[in-house]
Design an enzyme around this catalytic site. Structure first.
Site, PDB file in Angstrom:
ATOM      1  CG  HIS A   1     -21.131  16.304  20.713  1.00 16.43           C
ATOM      2  ND1 HIS A   1     -19.885  16.110  20.190  1.00 16.43           N
ATOM      3  CD2 HIS A   1     -21.058  17.421  21.460  1.00 16.43           C
ATOM      4  CE1 HIS A   1     -19.088  17.083  20.596  1.00 16.43           C
ATOM      5  NE2 HIS A   1     -19.778  17.893  21.373  1.00 16.43           N
TER       6      HIS A   1
ATOM      7  CG  ASP B   1      -2.153  -0.284   8.225  1.00 21.83           C
ATOM      8  OD1 ASP B   1      -2.862   0.728   8.085  1.00 21.83           O
ATOM      9  OD2 ASP B   1      -2.427  -1.386   7.707  1.00 21.83           O
TER      10      ASP B   1
ATOM     11  N   GLY C   1     -10.118  13.263  20.509  1.00 20.31           N
ATOM     12  CA  GLY C   1     -10.922  13.306  21.741  1.00 20.31           C
ATOM     13  C   GLY C   1     -12.149  12.404  21.693  1.00 20.31           C
ATOM     14  CB  ALA C   2     -12.788   9.172  20.022  1.00 18.34           C
TER      15      ALA C   2
ATOM     16  N   GLY D   1       0.849  -1.198   0.000  1.00 18.35           N
ATOM     17  CA  GLY D   1       0.000   0.000   0.000  1.00 18.35           C
ATOM     18  C   GLY D   1       0.883   1.247   0.000  1.00 18.35           C
TER      19      GLY D   1
ATOM     20  CE  LYS E   1     -20.368   9.332  34.334  1.00 19.10           C
ATOM     21  NZ  LYS E   1     -19.163   8.693  33.777  1.00 19.10           N
TER      22      LYS E   1
ATOM     23  CB  THR F   1       2.803   0.532   6.215  1.00 21.26           C
ATOM     24  OG1 THR F   1       1.408   0.335   6.521  1.00 21.26           O
ATOM     25  CG2 THR F   1       3.602   0.174   7.455  1.00 21.26           C
TER      26      THR F   1
ATOM     27  NE  ARG G   1      -2.259  -4.316  -0.713  1.00 19.68           N
ATOM     28  CZ  ARG G   1      -1.832  -3.651   0.366  1.00 19.68           C
ATOM     29  NH1 ARG G   1      -0.763  -4.041   0.987  1.00 19.68           N
ATOM     30  NH2 ARG G   1      -2.480  -2.602   0.814  1.00 19.68           N
TER      31      ARG G   1
ATOM     32  NE  ARG H   1      -6.329  -6.071   5.081  1.00 18.14           N
ATOM     33  CZ  ARG H   1      -6.160  -5.725   3.809  1.00 18.14           C
ATOM     34  NH1 ARG H   1      -7.196  -5.579   3.031  1.00 18.14           N
ATOM     35  NH2 ARG H   1      -4.948  -5.530   3.315  1.00 18.14           N
TER      36      ARG H   1
ATOM     37  CG  ASP I   1       0.978  -3.147   9.937  1.00 17.60           C
ATOM     38  OD1 ASP I   1       1.696  -2.407   9.232  1.00 17.60           O
ATOM     39  OD2 ASP I   1       0.142  -3.921   9.455  1.00 17.60           O
TER      40      ASP I   1
ATOM     41  CG  ASP J   1       6.510  -6.608   8.793  1.00 14.85           C
ATOM     42  OD1 ASP J   1       7.670  -6.151   8.741  1.00 14.85           O
ATOM     43  OD2 ASP J   1       5.888  -6.809   9.854  1.00 14.85           O
TER      44      ASP J   1
HETATM   45  O1  F6P Z   1      -1.539   0.184   3.418  1.00 16.57           O
HETATM   46  C1  F6P Z   1      -2.222  -0.237   4.539  1.00 16.57           C
HETATM   47  C2  F6P Z   1      -3.696  -0.306   4.232  1.00 16.57           C
HETATM   48  O2  F6P Z   1      -4.155   0.957   3.859  1.00 16.57           O
HETATM   49  C3  F6P Z   1      -4.535  -0.863   5.368  1.00 16.57           C
HETATM   50  O3  F6P Z   1      -4.867   0.110   6.340  1.00 16.57           O
HETATM   51  C4  F6P Z   1      -5.727  -1.364   4.615  1.00 16.57           C
HETATM   52  O4  F6P Z   1      -6.347  -2.385   5.330  1.00 16.57           O
HETATM   53  C5  F6P Z   1      -5.134  -1.874   3.335  1.00 16.57           C
HETATM   54  O5  F6P Z   1      -3.927  -1.187   3.158  1.00 16.57           O
HETATM   55  C6  F6P Z   1      -6.008  -1.670   2.132  1.00 16.57           C
HETATM   56  O6  F6P Z   1      -5.358  -2.223   1.035  1.00 16.57           O
HETATM   57  P1  F6P Z   1      -5.841  -2.013  -0.466  1.00 16.57           P
HETATM   58  O7  F6P Z   1      -5.576  -0.589  -0.836  1.00 16.57           O
HETATM   59  O8  F6P Z   1      -5.013  -2.967  -1.245  1.00 16.57           O
HETATM   60  O9  F6P Z   1      -7.298  -2.305  -0.501  1.00 16.57           O
END
Ligand code: F6P
Length: 325
Positions: free
Chosen positions: A221, A131, A189-190, A15, A217, A129, A76, A175, A133, A107
């Site tokens: 919102h 993510d 601030g969720a 990605g 309380k 990335t 990919r 994902r 991750d 990765d």
């Molecule tokens: O690059 C990471 C990511 O954006 C993830 O957050 C997401 O799940 C995935 O890629 C989406 O991949 P694609 O663009 O191939 O659908």
């Protein structure tokens, strides 16, 4: 590596992530400064397997530092999972006369590096990335920009959900990893955040109970951030509205977060990582990943990097809960 480095290749894989262009620029310019020729490989490993390449000069990478996406395109490449694909890629590397390959990706892309190393390809990985991750590095190119995009969107949702005393459910990317969701929830601030790492806490019953308590309380919102890996935001919004009577709307940010001009942090770190990658190649320090940990850059052996596990730190999740009362 015992010979002088004359020619290297660079590709972006997986990605795309804002800041990839800054890394490409740094790789090209650091190499050219050291009389090393650079070829850009298009569409990730697909381009390597098919010889889809282009010589890159200093001008080719001008005006791209602040541009989102990747000028080399990304993909990919499933074929790289096969031995045939890996051999094909390694052959082209040899035919092109490359001394090393810089792979900018996640990765999955680094597993490609590990496979190619077995065929004598000298690789250096740069973590990119949105993510976050990647186990071996606390920082990945694009994450900061994606979080800023998410927080900006959440702030806008807050304006409108506040005006109408509604609940907003905002789904962000990720994902398998909840880092974007956690950072967006804290920065925006969720009241609630649902992430894949804490799946058992992601039940609509628990969220609804919390929203009702918040209302009792005096909270008029609420904002719920949902990671893509949990999903079902439209359904959750409907359930909240049907059960509580609180008007609820869902917004899915999706690929919006993968685009946009990189933040200053992403530009700077990507530039430094690109520079370090080329310097490492020149020192013969290959088959490594450039990582950033505890405020410092380091190069980690690919095998070791891929065997690491990212430890999820629940503290951020706890803080979000504490601050949402
Ligand atoms: O690059 C990471 C990511 O954006 C993830 O957050 C997401 O799940 C995935 O890629 C989406 O991949 P694609 O663009 O191939 O659908």
């Amino acid at each position: 590596m015992d010979k002088q480095v004359r020619k290297i290749g660079v590709l972006t894989s997986g990605g795309d992530a804002p800041g990839m262009n800054a890394a490409i620029r740094a790789v090209v310019r650091t190499a050219l400064n050291n009389n090393i020729q650079v070829v850009g490989i298009r569409k990730g490993y697909n381009g390597l397997m098919n010889g889809d390449i282009k010589d890159l000069n200093g001008k080719d990478v001008s005006e791209i530092l602040g541009r989102g996406g990747t000028i080399l395109h990304s993909a990919r490449a499933l074929e790289m999972l096969t031995e045939e694909g890996q051999q094909k890629a390694a052959n082209i590397y040899k035919i092109l006369g490359l001394d090393a390959l810089v792979v900018i990706g996640g990765d999955g892309s680094f597993r490609g590096c590990r496979a190619l190393a077995k065929y004598g390809v000298n690789c250096i990985g740069i973590p990119a990335t949105i993510d976050l991750d990647i186990s071996c590095s606390e920082y990945t190119i694009g994450f900061d920009t994606a979080v800023n995009t998410g927080v900006e969107a959440i702030s806008k949702l807050r304006d409108t959900s506040g005006s109408h005393e509604r609940c907003s459910v905002c789904e962000v990317m990720g994902r398998d990893a909840g880092y974007i969701a956690l950072w967006c929830a804290m920065g925006g601030g969720a009241e609630e955040v649902l992430i894949p790492e804490e799946k058992e806490l992601g039940t609509s019953e628990r969220v609804i109970k919390q929203l009702l308590e918040n209302r009792s309380k005096g909270k008029r919102h609420n904002l719920v951030v949902v990671a893509e890996g949990i999903g079902g935001s439209q359904q959750l919004a409907k359930e909240i509205q049907d059960t509580t009577g609180i008007q609820t709307r869902a917004t899915i940010l999706g690929h919006l977060q993968r685009g946009g001009s990189p933040t200053a942090l992403d530009r700077i770190r990507a530039s430094e990582m690109g520079y370090i990658a080329v310097k490492s190649i020149m020192e013969g320090n290959v088959n490594k990943i450039v990582a950033y940990n505890k405020g410092e850059y380091q190069t980690i052996d690919i095998e070791e990097a891929l065997s690491m596990e990212k430890q999820f730190n629940p503290e951020m999740y706890e803080i979000i809960k504490v601050l949402s009362i």
